[in-house]
Design a protein around this motif. Structure first.
Motif, PDB file in Angstrom:
ATOM      1  N   ASP A 174      -6.891  -2.333   4.250  1.00  0.00           N
ATOM      2  CA  ASP A 174      -5.587  -2.001   4.832  1.00  0.00           C
ATOM      3  C   ASP A 174      -4.670  -3.208   4.685  1.00  0.00           C
ATOM      4  O   ASP A 174      -5.027  -4.333   5.017  1.00  0.00           O
ATOM      5  N   GLY A 175      -3.447  -2.981   4.199  1.00  0.00           N
ATOM      6  CA  GLY A 175      -2.479  -4.061   4.080  1.00  0.00           C
ATOM      7  C   GLY A 175      -2.681  -4.927   2.862  1.00  0.00           C
ATOM      8  O   GLY A 175      -2.091  -6.013   2.745  1.00  0.00           O
ATOM      9  N   LEU A 176      -3.496  -4.461   1.905  1.00  0.00           N
ATOM     10  CA  LEU A 176      -3.739  -5.235   0.679  1.00  0.00           C
ATOM     11  C   LEU A 176      -2.427  -5.540  -0.022  1.00  0.00           C
ATOM     12  O   LEU A 176      -1.582  -4.663  -0.193  1.00  0.00           O
ATOM     13  N   SER A 177      -2.237  -6.793  -0.401  1.00  0.00           N
ATOM     14  CA  SER A 177      -0.980  -7.154  -1.071  1.00  0.00           C
ATOM     15  C   SER A 177      -1.202  -7.271  -2.562  1.00  0.00           C
ATOM     16  O   SER A 177      -2.346  -7.349  -3.034  1.00  0.00           O
TER      17      SER A 177
END
Ligand code: THU
Length: 134
Positions: free
Chosen positions: A131-134
Motif C-alpha cells: 500500500d502506498g508504493l511509490s
C-alpha cells in the motif's frame, strides 16, 4: 465473544486428520468466508521438518484453492490438544494478514472452556504491505 461453535467443531474434526508423527501435536483450523462458506485444514508435517504445514495455513490454502481471495476470510478458529491455547506462529500471521481484513477474528480453542481471541491486526500490527508504493 465465544468462538463460533460450528467453526470450533469443524476445526476439531480437522485436527483428527492431522499428520503429526514428529510433534504429536495435532492442530485443526476452520474458517468462514464473508459469503458464509466454511473451509478447514490440519497440520501436515514432513520428515524434512521445515516443510511442515500448520493447520491455519492448510485451511487458508484450501479456501484460496476454491477461489477465496484476500479480505474474504472473516473468522478463523484454531483447535489444539490438551489445555493449550497457543497463538498462531509468525508464518501463519503473515498468511492470515494476506487473506483476512484487519478486524477479522481469530480464536484459539481446545476441548475445554478456555479460549483466546485476536484480530488479524493484533497478530500482525504494522505488517509489510505494498500500500502506498511509490
Ligand atoms: N502448528 C500449527 O499447526 N499452528 C500453529 O499456529 C503453531 C504450530 C503446528 C506445527 C507443527 O506441526 C506442530 O504444530 C508443532 O509445532
Amino acid at each position: 465473544m465465544a468462538a463460533p461453535s460450528d467453526l470450533k467443531a469443524a476445526a476439531k474434526s480437522a485436527a483428527g486428520n492431522a499428520y503429526v508423527p514428529y510433534s504429536d501435536f495435532p492442530v485443526g483450523a476452520a474458517l468462514r468466508t464473508a459469503d458464509g462458506r466454511i473451509f478447514s485444514g490440519c497440520n501436515v508435517e514432513n520428515r524434512s521438518y521445515p516443510l511442515g504445514m500448520c493447520g491455519e495455513r492448510t485451511a487458508i490454502g484450501t479456501a484460496a484453492s476454491a477461489g477465496v481471495r484476500p479480505g474474504e476470510i472473516v473468522e478463523l478458529v484454531v483447535f489444539m490438544p490438551g489445555t493449550n491455547l497457543f497463538s498462531p506462529c509468525g508464518g501463519c500471521r503473515q498468511v492470515i494478514a494476506e487473506f483476512m481484513p484487519a478486524d477479522g477474528k481469530i480464536w484459539a480453542t481446545n476441548d475445554g472452556e478456555g479460549q483466546r481471541e485476536w484480530t488479524a491486526n493484533d497478530l500482525l500490527p504494522d505488517g509489510f504491505s505494498f500500500d502506498g508504493l511509490s
